[in-house]
Design a protein around this motif. Structure first.
Motif, short mmCIF file in Angstrom:
data_model
loop_
_atom_site.label_atom_id
_atom_site.label_comp_id
_atom_site.label_asym_id
_atom_site.label_seq_id
_atom_site.Cartn_x
_atom_site.Cartn_y
_atom_site.Cartn_z
N GLY A 55 0.80 -1.22 0.00
CA GLY A 55 0.00 0.00 0.00
C GLY A 55 0.83 1.26 0.00
N GLN A 56 2.10 1.16 -0.41
CA GLN A 56 2.99 2.32 -0.39
C GLN A 56 3.57 2.59 -1.77
N GLY A 57 2.80 2.24 -2.81
CA GLY A 57 3.29 2.44 -4.17
C GLY A 57 3.59 3.88 -4.48
N ALA A 58 2.87 4.81 -3.88
CA ALA A 58 3.10 6.23 -4.15
C ALA A 58 4.46 6.69 -3.65
N GLN A 59 5.01 6.00 -2.66
CA GLN A 59 6.31 6.38 -2.10
C GLN A 59 7.48 5.64 -2.76
N VAL B 21 13.33 -0.26 -0.91
CA VAL B 21 11.96 -0.68 -0.57
C VAL B 21 11.95 -1.45 0.74
N LEU B 22 12.93 -2.34 0.92
CA LEU B 22 12.99 -3.15 2.14
C LEU B 22 13.09 -2.27 3.38
N THR B 23 13.89 -1.20 3.27
CA THR B 23 14.09 -0.30 4.41
C THR B 23 12.98 0.74 4.51
N GLY B 24 12.65 1.36 3.38
CA GLY B 24 11.68 2.45 3.40
C GLY B 24 10.30 2.04 3.85
N THR B 25 9.85 0.87 3.45
CA THR B 25 8.52 0.41 3.85
C THR B 25 8.45 -0.04 5.30
N GLY B 26 9.62 -0.24 5.91
CA GLY B 26 9.65 -0.73 7.29
C GLY B 26 9.69 -2.23 7.39
#
Length: 493
Positions: free
Chosen positions: A40-44, A366-371
């Motif tokens: 759910g974080q495709g925009a980021q 992505v692995l880090t940014g999404t948490g």
């Protein structure tokens, strides 16, 4: 949810590249992008990728200029004596060749940089593996595992990270670990011996006929005889043609790692039922026009000075290799067309490695940014039973295997290790023991898809990353467990 997505993303990536359904670059980019949307974080996604690229850009620059620098040093003949020394030791015996690979990788690893180790090791050993028809994944697996054990040197990275994260002295962490690491390195040599014996059984015993050792050149002027065992040592030798080209023979197939049943290279007497492989040999031609024997000591001194400056951290490593590459090109090839030719000769390796690093930036971003990384680490730490508290050093050692494989060293040492140390302190376990235990997974870490240097290794060796992963992971994990067991036996952990 993020914990599940994180593990699912990593598992999907590994399965697809091991089954060769996607190339590593495509998998590193498309799979995290897809899972970012699932989260759910495709925009980021754009921000995560830019952050990842920003963090890995210095690494990409370092690898680019390191490839150019060591490529030039190989061109001018700096490592030819190493090749000749290794060949004298190996004597075209597959067992000696594999052991020589482990020894060379361990020695070169003293500089603390994995990409440097792999460039030198592959450049020295690749021609011999190709000429004898040996399995290239054995070369990459042994080199990566040996380098992983040596990567624990204080200037190699993990020890310094552990010391910084837990506010400890790096010497207090590393020095007591030396016996356990020595056992791990010895195990790598034993593993190389066993794998070498397996290669010898597959190919037959290959030997240099009497009196040819001194005259044999490293670039393919090897005289070898092959048979189906020790009895073949006295069989007549077949002279192998000495290639003079600077690239693979026309129409030669892309060199993949031979597996069970692969045939020895052209010119070697075959066992019954075997078929000769096409040569496709690319070696260090002792008559190549790029040799600069008069500048040998300048190049050797420049390399020593560069590695010394790197160990002493006089300048950032990318800057050191940038300056070193520019100086090496200018002194060895003062004419502009020659400089352009050398850069063009190594452009393919540079592009492949740099592309892989920037693709990995998408995965790590992505692995880090999404948490996902944080949730995965928290889940693993929370899954530790309360009764294991007094054994947190052992738990840390075991967790270091999957965690340093599935995440970067920075993520593990600065994100997870402090939590493990705090949990251990609550049960009376010293932070020093936790820090030492955290180093045992490095043998496996060096084959992680998140380590840029591994792409230098498989790229120069022309081995599929999936093949390397399938072969190496089990042996690297076993090496890490041997280090952990030795550490506990000696009372270090």
């Amino acid at each position: 949810m993020l914990t599940f997505l994180g593990f699912a993303m990593i598992a999907t990536f590994l399965v697809l590249i091991m089954l060769k359904k996607m190339s590593p670059i495509a998998a590193l980019v498309l799979i995290p992008a897809l899972f970012c949307v699932f989260a759910g974080q495709g925009a980021q996604l754009g921000g995560y990728v830019i952050d990842g690229v920003g963090k890995l850009a210095p690494t990409a620059a370092m690898l680019m200029f390191a490839i150019v620098y060591f490529g030039v040093m190989i061109d001018v003949g700096l490592f030819d004596p190493i090749v000749r020394g290794i060949l004298r030791f190996c004597r075209a015996d597959p067992m000696r060749v594999v052991v020589g690979t482990a020894v060379l990788a361990a020695i070169v690893s003293l500089d603390g940089d994995g990409s440097t180790t792999f460039m030198i090791t592959v450049s020295a050993m690749y021609p011999l593996y190709k000429r004898l028809g040996m399995s290239l994944v054995v070369m990459t697996g042994v080199a990566a595992t040996a380098n992983g054990v040596m990567n624990t040197l204080p200037w190699g990275g993990p020890t310094a990270r552990a010391a910084t994260a837990l506010k400890l002295d790096a010497a207090d962490i590393f020095v007591p670990m030396i016996p356990a690491l020595a056992v791990g390195l010895l195990f790598v040599f034993v593993l190389a011996y066993v794998l070498g014996l397996k290669e010898r059984r597959r190919l037959g015993l290959l030997t240099l006929p009497a009196g040819t050792e001194r005259s044999a050149e490293p670039a393919g002027e090897l005289l070898v005889a092959a048979g189906s065992g020790p009895a073949a040592a006295g069989s007549p030798g077949a002279s192998l043609p000495s290639p003079r080209s600077t690239g693979p023979a026309p129409h030669a197939p892309a060199p993949h790692a031979p597996t069970e049943g692969a045939a020895p290279a052209d010119g070697v007497t075959q066992t019954e039922g075997a078929t000769p492989a096409e040569d496709g040999f690319q070696g260090l031609d002792p008559h190549r026009p790029t040799l600069r024997p008069r500048l040998y000591w300048f190049n050797a001194g420049l390399t020593v000075a560069l590695l010394t400056a790197m160990i002493m951290e006089l300048l950032p490593i990318p800057v050191l290799f940038l300056l070193g590459a520019a100086l090496a090109l200018t002194v060895n090839f003062p004419h502009m067309p020659d400089q352009k030719a050398r850069i063009a000769a190594h452009a393919e390796n540079v592009l492949n490695v740099a592309g892989m690093v920037f693709a990995a930036a998408v995965f790590t971003g992505v692995l880090t940014g999404t948490g996902m990384v944080k949730h995965m680490a928290d889940w693993l730490v929370g899954a530790i039973p309360e009764g294991m508290g007094p054994h947190m050093a052992l738990v840390t050692g075991l967790l270091s295997l999957p965690l340093t494989y599935f995440m970067s060293n920075d993520g593990f040492y600065f994100g997870v290790l402090p939590v493990l140390a705090e949990a251990g302190a609550a049960h009376g376990v010293s932070p020093l023991e936790i820090a030492r235990a955290s180093l045992v997974g490095q043998a496996l870490h060096m084959s992680s898809p998140l380590v840029p240097a591994v792409y230098v290794l498989v790229g120069m060796a022309k081995v599929e990353f999936g093949d390397h992963t399938r072969f190496t992971v089990k042996w690297a994990a076993l090496t890490s467990l041997v280090v952990l067991a030795a550490g506990m036996l000696f009372g270090i952990i």
